[in-house]
Design a protein around this motif. Structure first.
Motif, PDB file in Angstrom:
ATOM      1  N   GLU A  59       0.638  -1.156   0.405  1.00  0.00           N
ATOM      2  CA  GLU A  59       0.201  -0.042  -0.014  1.00  0.00           C
ATOM      3  C   GLU A  59       0.405   1.296   0.457  1.00  0.00           C
ATOM      4  O   GLU A  59       2.204   1.525   0.973  1.00  0.00           O
ATOM      5  CB  GLU A  59      -0.614   0.289   1.120  1.00  0.00           C
ATOM      6  CG  GLU A  59      -2.198   1.092   1.206  1.00  0.00           C
ATOM      7  CD  GLU A  59      -2.901   1.220   2.486  1.00  0.00           C
ATOM      8  OE1 GLU A  59      -4.551   1.750   2.327  1.00  0.00           O
ATOM      9  OE2 GLU A  59      -2.238   0.944   3.677  1.00  0.00           O
TER      10      GLU A  59
ATOM     11  N   PRO B  87      -1.093  -3.834   3.910  1.00  0.00           N
ATOM     12  CA  PRO B  87      -1.426  -2.222   4.574  1.00  0.00           C
ATOM     13  C   PRO B  87      -0.400  -1.326   4.895  1.00  0.00           C
ATOM     14  O   PRO B  87       0.973  -2.518   4.864  1.00  0.00           O
ATOM     15  CB  PRO B  87      -1.995  -3.071   5.529  1.00  0.00           C
ATOM     16  CG  PRO B  87      -2.515  -3.620   5.519  1.00  0.00           C
ATOM     17  CD  PRO B  87      -1.664  -4.884   5.059  1.00  0.00           C
ATOM     18  N   ARG B  88      -0.194  -0.344   5.027  1.00  0.00           N
ATOM     19  CA  ARG B  88       0.864   0.163   5.799  1.00  0.00           C
ATOM     20  C   ARG B  88       1.493   0.064   6.965  1.00  0.00           C
ATOM     21  O   ARG B  88       0.802  -0.111   7.536  1.00  0.00           O
ATOM     22  CB  ARG B  88       1.074   2.029   4.821  1.00  0.00           C
ATOM     23  CG  ARG B  88       1.983   2.365   4.652  1.00  0.00           C
ATOM     24  CD  ARG B  88       1.490   3.810   4.857  1.00  0.00           C
ATOM     25  NE  ARG B  88       1.322   4.405   3.475  1.00  0.00           N
ATOM     26  CZ  ARG B  88      -0.132   5.611   2.708  1.00  0.00           C
ATOM     27  NH1 ARG B  88      -0.643   5.119   3.903  1.00  0.00           N
ATOM     28  NH2 ARG B  88      -0.695   5.576   1.267  1.00  0.00           N
ATOM     29  N   ARG B  89       2.713   0.261   7.101  1.00  0.00           N
ATOM     30  CA  ARG B  89       2.934  -1.328   8.497  1.00  0.00           C
ATOM     31  C   ARG B  89       2.376   0.452   9.637  1.00  0.00           C
ATOM     32  O   ARG B  89       2.673   1.717   9.428  1.00  0.00           O
ATOM     33  CB  ARG B  89       4.386  -0.590   8.910  1.00  0.00           C
ATOM     34  CG  ARG B  89       5.111  -2.144   8.522  1.00  0.00           C
ATOM     35  CD  ARG B  89       3.893  -3.484   8.716  1.00  0.00           C
ATOM     36  NE  ARG B  89       3.520  -3.767   9.999  1.00  0.00           N
ATOM     37  CZ  ARG B  89       4.863  -4.162  10.930  1.00  0.00           C
ATOM     38  NH1 ARG B  89       6.096  -4.902  10.639  1.00  0.00           N
ATOM     39  NH2 ARG B  89       4.208  -4.353  12.069  1.00  0.00           N
ATOM     40  N   ALA B  90       2.000   0.184  10.792  1.00  0.00           N
ATOM     41  CA  ALA B  90       0.923   1.164  11.681  1.00  0.00           C
ATOM     42  C   ALA B  90       2.812   1.252  12.754  1.00  0.00           C
ATOM     43  O   ALA B  90       3.112   0.222  12.806  1.00  0.00           O
ATOM     44  CB  ALA B  90       0.456   0.671  11.417  1.00  0.00           C
ATOM     45  N   GLY B  91       2.945   2.506  12.755  1.00  0.00           N
ATOM     46  CA  GLY B  91       3.603   2.926  14.251  1.00  0.00           C
ATOM     47  C   GLY B  91       4.927   3.460  13.742  1.00  0.00           C
ATOM     48  O   GLY B  91       4.832   4.039  12.384  1.00  0.00           O
ATOM     49  N   THR B  92       5.243   4.327  14.752  1.00  0.00           N
ATOM     50  CA  THR B  92       6.532   5.415  14.381  1.00  0.00           C
ATOM     51  C   THR B  92       7.680   5.546  14.706  1.00  0.00           C
ATOM     52  O   THR B  92       9.198   5.190  14.046  1.00  0.00           O
ATOM     53  CB  THR B  92       6.383   6.707  15.816  1.00  0.00           C
ATOM     54  OG1 THR B  92       6.497   5.567  16.358  1.00  0.00           O
ATOM     55  CG2 THR B  92       4.844   6.797  15.165  1.00  0.00           C
ATOM     56  N   GLY B  93       7.859   3.463  15.206  1.00  0.00           N
ATOM     57  CA  GLY B  93       9.445   2.888  14.694  1.00  0.00           C
ATOM     58  C   GLY B  93       9.883   3.053  16.120  1.00  0.00           C
ATOM     59  O   GLY B  93      11.307   3.251  16.252  1.00  0.00           O
ATOM     60  N   THR B  94       9.728   4.061  17.265  1.00  0.00           N
ATOM     61  CA  THR B  94      10.280   5.381  18.085  1.00  0.00           C
ATOM     62  C   THR B  94      10.297   3.836  19.244  1.00  0.00           C
ATOM     63  O   THR B  94       9.427   3.380  19.203  1.00  0.00           O
ATOM     64  CB  THR B  94       9.842   6.112  18.645  1.00  0.00           C
ATOM     65  OG1 THR B  94       8.473   6.404  18.622  1.00  0.00           O
ATOM     66  CG2 THR B  94      10.604   6.949  17.302  1.00  0.00           C
TER      67      THR B  94
ATOM     68  N   THR C 110      10.758   0.789  20.616  1.00  0.00           N
ATOM     69  CA  THR C 110      11.153  -0.120  20.669  1.00  0.00           C
ATOM     70  C   THR C 110      11.497  -0.020  18.806  1.00  0.00           C
ATOM     71  O   THR C 110      10.892  -0.321  17.750  1.00  0.00           O
ATOM     72  CB  THR C 110       9.196  -1.013  20.044  1.00  0.00           C
ATOM     73  OG1 THR C 110       8.810  -0.511  20.096  1.00  0.00           O
ATOM     74  CG2 THR C 110       9.350  -1.496  21.619  1.00  0.00           C
TER      75      THR C 110
ATOM     76  N   LEU D  58      10.050  -2.791  15.072  1.00  0.00           N
ATOM     77  CA  LEU D  58       8.800  -2.808  14.254  1.00  0.00           C
ATOM     78  C   LEU D  58       9.289  -2.478  12.898  1.00  0.00           C
ATOM     79  O   LEU D  58       8.807  -3.070  11.899  1.00  0.00           O
ATOM     80  CB  LEU D  58       8.209  -0.775  14.238  1.00  0.00           C
ATOM     81  CG  LEU D  58       7.366  -0.564  13.442  1.00  0.00           C
ATOM     82  CD1 LEU D  58       6.014  -0.998  14.114  1.00  0.00           C
ATOM     83  CD2 LEU D  58       7.630   0.584  13.578  1.00  0.00           C
TER      84      LEU D  58
ATOM     85  N   THR E 259      10.229  -6.597  11.913  1.00  0.00           N
ATOM     86  CA  THR E 259       8.509  -8.054  11.864  1.00  0.00           C
ATOM     87  C   THR E 259       8.432  -7.809  11.343  1.00  0.00           C
ATOM     88  O   THR E 259       7.553  -7.200  10.803  1.00  0.00           O
ATOM     89  CB  THR E 259       8.326  -7.473  13.567  1.00  0.00           C
ATOM     90  OG1 THR E 259       8.659  -6.073  13.731  1.00  0.00           O
ATOM     91  CG2 THR E 259       7.760  -8.459  14.436  1.00  0.00           C
ATOM     92  N   PRO E 260       8.464  -9.298  10.544  1.00  0.00           N
ATOM     93  CA  PRO E 260       7.407 -10.100   9.246  1.00  0.00           C
ATOM     94  C   PRO E 260       6.263  -9.596   9.883  1.00  0.00           C
ATOM     95  O   PRO E 260       5.534  -9.624  10.570  1.00  0.00           O
ATOM     96  CB  PRO E 260       7.806 -10.902   9.094  1.00  0.00           C
ATOM     97  CG  PRO E 260       8.070 -11.240  10.364  1.00  0.00           C
ATOM     98  CD  PRO E 260       8.918 -10.613  11.371  1.00  0.00           C
ATOM     99  N   VAL E 261       5.458  -9.543   8.954  1.00  0.00           N
ATOM    100  CA  VAL E 261       3.774  -9.068   9.533  1.00  0.00           C
ATOM    101  C   VAL E 261       2.939 -10.811   8.674  1.00  0.00           C
ATOM    102  O   VAL E 261       3.586 -11.290   7.780  1.00  0.00           O
ATOM    103  CB  VAL E 261       3.277  -8.630   7.840  1.00  0.00           C
ATOM    104  CG1 VAL E 261       1.579  -8.454   8.075  1.00  0.00           C
ATOM    105  CG2 VAL E 261       3.355  -6.856   7.822  1.00  0.00           C
ATOM    106  N   ASP E 262       2.193 -11.034   9.854  1.00  0.00           N
ATOM    107  CA  ASP E 262       1.959 -12.510   9.433  1.00  0.00           C
ATOM    108  C   ASP E 262       0.964 -12.926   8.286  1.00  0.00           C
ATOM    109  O   ASP E 262       1.224 -14.333   7.647  1.00  0.00           O
ATOM    110  CB  ASP E 262       1.273 -12.971  10.981  1.00  0.00           C
ATOM    111  CG  ASP E 262       1.348 -14.360  10.957  1.00  0.00           C
ATOM    112  OD1 ASP E 262       2.841 -14.809  11.318  1.00  0.00           O
ATOM    113  OD2 ASP E 262       0.983 -14.466  11.733  1.00  0.00           O
TER     114      ASP E 262
END
Ligand SMILES: Nc1ncnc2c1ncn2[C@@H]1O[C@H](COP(=O)(O)OP(=O)(O)O)[C@@H](O)[C@H]1O
Ligand SMILES: [Mg+2]
Lengths: 389, 273
Positions: free
Chosen positions: A9, A364-371, A373, A376, A379-382
């Motif tokens: 996406e 979908p676009r990964r959600a999260g700022t990645g800050t 942890t 982010l 991590t593979p999307v299952d």
């Protein structure tokens, strides 16, 4: 699950796909009114009317989980708003759309007030009463001065002169010949405009905080309230917007026929049932479901329309219908409906969502700022769900 | 001053007295364990604070304000208007605005939504986009982006990052219990009520959850009310423990005091504490 094509996406491939899909839709929309035959234009226009109505019901039933069997009344409010304003006051039909929306919105909110306390079958019954009462109310003798009683209102659409009249844009003639009743492409555009507006409103709502609260109410009311969703207010708004939107195709229906009568199909309870059926066939709770369902419905009824004459039934299936005295169209539709409910309880869009991942998956676009942890990014999307275009 | 003070709460269901004059209080920043055998009334207590059940009598003071008693009716925009009579308690949907979030013992998720969307609904009280703005799209894109990223971060933190686009329906119970925590945190609460968060988890996961609870308490400056049957976890992370039986408080104090209380031991006799 492996899929043939994986599209991310927001990346170029996703935009290309959207562009192609958008271009295809626009292409058809431009070709039909300018090059299509009159019956084809009619078919599309009728499908648009049904689409907008089914989409409005979808917002309430598909997304919010509040059943309404009274949407024919809201459709009728639109039809009569146009009828009364144009026929009695002589205003332009186009200004009746916002008026119809507001009237239906207010009545929708009022109807929702008792509906806020009841659920399921009881809500179905209350709204059914509304749907049943509406045509009778319109025919009420004391309202004849306004509604025209059982005979309805004439001259309720556009009043073109007899003279040939066209509007060309750089040699392109999108509206056709606008004289008398001959403005089919023009009507096509009005109906299409209502569908586009309805779609945009539904999409805007669904993909927002408010839309998420609608689905939350459908899925689990208690949890929704604990998350801070005002159940009463949100349901009332869903009712209001749904009713308001349903009035718009009502306006179109009056414009199309140039009159309005209380006993026409969509103004009676049959209208509500039809909206409900096409929504379920297409896929309740999805933006494209009612669109696909209405298209299919109009296609089937059109195809089977002249089947009362046995000769018109395709030879392969003719033996099945030799007993039918009238057109087996409704019967065919009923059988299709039953069959669909077995193989596709979540409608055609549901089938698509179930099987399309094998063909094409939109990650979908990964959600999260990645800050915070570091996990982010890698991590593979299952598994992913294919997003709607 | 205590953050939450429960005073003489009584809840009846027909003939059953689920809460019988229950009183206790929680100080800000504490993790307070609430223990008791099944049917003691712990979940009922949560539902009273969430304004799902109206108690027959008593008060629930949150930051000194009563959540359950009669109060002057308030109207949107206008606020308190005289002569409009009274409404009973704070409406359920305003509890989240006060900073109170909870998880459910038997899961109350939104099954058709993805984990990400579930957590985004959890942030409902943080958002502002109503129907008008949703239709006209004023500010929706920005709010969606912010909410989505916030929800994604929470899921990653609770170890659910890889599952974020999966629908909630059909995932294991233990996973969904963690999703409930993420969703509750999305409301940026100051007070979190957790109803048996460790049920459905393996032993290793229970220890991990204990650490998680302490971590989020510190990170989000939470006060936690924790209902749990895993005594080792409750006793190790709680600052204070309240023990209940038959809707009444039977003991209260430090984990050590409550553990050695004879009435608590009797109440749990046979359940293997
Ligand atoms: N909605 C309800 N209707 C009737 N009885 C209820 C309801 N909720 C709880 N109870 C009763 O109240 C008592 C306390 O239940 P609960 O609060 O769920 O206990 P706990 O969470 O401590 O196991 C039980 O006897 C239960 O049957
Ligand atoms: Mg319980």
């Amino acid at each position: 699950m492996k899929s043939l094509v994986t599209i991310h996406e927001g990346r170029a491939a996703n935009w290309a796909l959207r562009l192609v899909a958008g271009a295809a839709v626009i292409g058809v929309m431009l070709w039909v009114p300018t090059h299509g035959s009159n019956p084809l234009i009619d078919q599309f226009t009728n499908a648009f009317v049904l689409m907008a109505a089914a989409m409005s019901l979808n917002l309430l039933l598909g997304y919010t989980g509040q059943i309404s069997l009274g949407h024919n009344a809201f459709f009728g409010i639109g039809a009569y708003a146009t009828g009364i304003i144009v026929s009695r006051w002589g205003w332009s039909p186009l200004v009746t759309f916002p008026i119809a929306f507001i009237v239906a919105f207010v009545i929708g909110v009022l109807v929702s007030l008792p509906a806020l306390r009841i659920k399921g079958i009881y809500l179905a019954l209350v709204t059914l009463a509304l749907g049943l009462v509406f045509p009778q109310f319109i025919k009420w003798r004391k309202l004849t001065w306004l509604t025209g009683g059982p005979r309805g209102l004439d001259n309720a659409g556009f009043n073109f002169s007899k003279k040939r009249r066209t509007y060309e844009i750089f040699g392109w003639n999108p509206f056709g010949d606008m004289r008398g009743q001959g403005a089919k492409p023009f009507y096509f555009w009005i109906a299409a405009g209502v569908v586009v507006i309805t779609y945009l409103v539904c999409r805007g709502v669904v993909k927002s905080r408010s839309g998420r609260s609608l689905i939350a109410i459908r899925d689990n009311e208690t949890a929704a309230a604990v998350m801070g969703v005002n159940l009463a207010g949100t349901k009332a708004m869903a009712f209001g917007i749904s009713a308001g939107l349903c009035a718009l195709p009502g306006c179109v229906s009056t414009i199309l026929t140039n009159n309005v009568v209380p006993d026409s199909t969509f103004l009676s309870i049959a209208g509500s049932i039809t909206f409900l059926i096409v929504m379920v066939i297409g896929g309740a709770g999805s933006l494209w479901g009612p669109i696909i369902g209405s298209g299919l419905y109009v296609f089937i009824t059109q195809k089977t329309g002249d089947w009362s004459d046995e000769k018109n039934i395709p030879a392969i299936i003719r033996p099945f219908f030799s007993w039918a005295k009238t057109s087996p169209g409704t019967g065919i539709f009923a059988v299709t409906l039953i069959a669909l409910m077995f193989v596709a309880p979540r409608g055609i869009v549901g089938v698509w969502h179930q099987h399309s991942p094998r063909l094409m998956r939109i990650v979908p676009r990964r959600a999260g700022t990645g800050t915070g942890t570091g996990t982010l990014v890698d991590t593979p999307v299952d598994d992913t769900v294919a997003g709607e275009l | 001053m205590s953050l939450l003070e429960v005073r003489d709460i009584t809840v009846r269901f027909g003939g059953i007295v689920a809460l019988d004059g229950l009183s206790f209080s929680i100080d800000e920043g504490q993790i307070c364990g609430l223990i008791g055998p099944n049917g003691a009334g712990k979940t009922t207590m949560f539902n009273v604070v969430s304004r799902i059940y109206q108690p027959a009598s008593g008060q629930v003071l949150y930051r000194g304000n009563d959540l359950v008693g009669a109060r002057p009716r308030r109207l949107p925009l206008l606020g308190e208007v005289p002569f409009l009579g009274h409404q009973v308690g704070v409406p359920a949907h305003e509890i989240a605005n006060l900073g109170i979030a909870r998880t459910f013992q038997n899961l109350a998720l939104f099954p058709s939504m993805s984990l990400l969307e579930n957590v985004m609904v959890g942030a409902h009280s943080q958002g502002h986009v109503g129907f008008g703005r949703a239709i006209t799209r004023i500010g929706t894109a920005k709010e969606n982006r912010v909410t989505r990223d916030f929800a994604g971060d929470l899921l990653v933190q609770l170890g659910l990052g890889p599952l974020m686009f999966r629908p909630a329906a059909g995932l294991p119970f233990g996973t969904l219990k963690r999703l409930e925590i993420a969703r509750a945190l999305a409301a940026r609460p100051s007070f979190l009520l957790m109803d048996e968060p460790a049920s459905g988890l393996t032993h290793g996961e229970v220890d991990e959850l204990g650490d998680t609870i302490v971590t989020i308490r510190d990170q989000f400056s939470l006060t936690v009310l924790l209902v749990e049957h895993h005594m080792s976890m409750v006793m190790s992370i709680s600052d204070r423990v309240v023990a209940m039986e038959f809707g009444r408080k039977i003991a209260e104090g430090t984990p050590f005091e409550v553990q050695s209380d004879q009435r608590v031991i009797d109440a749990y006799l046979g359940t293997g504490v």
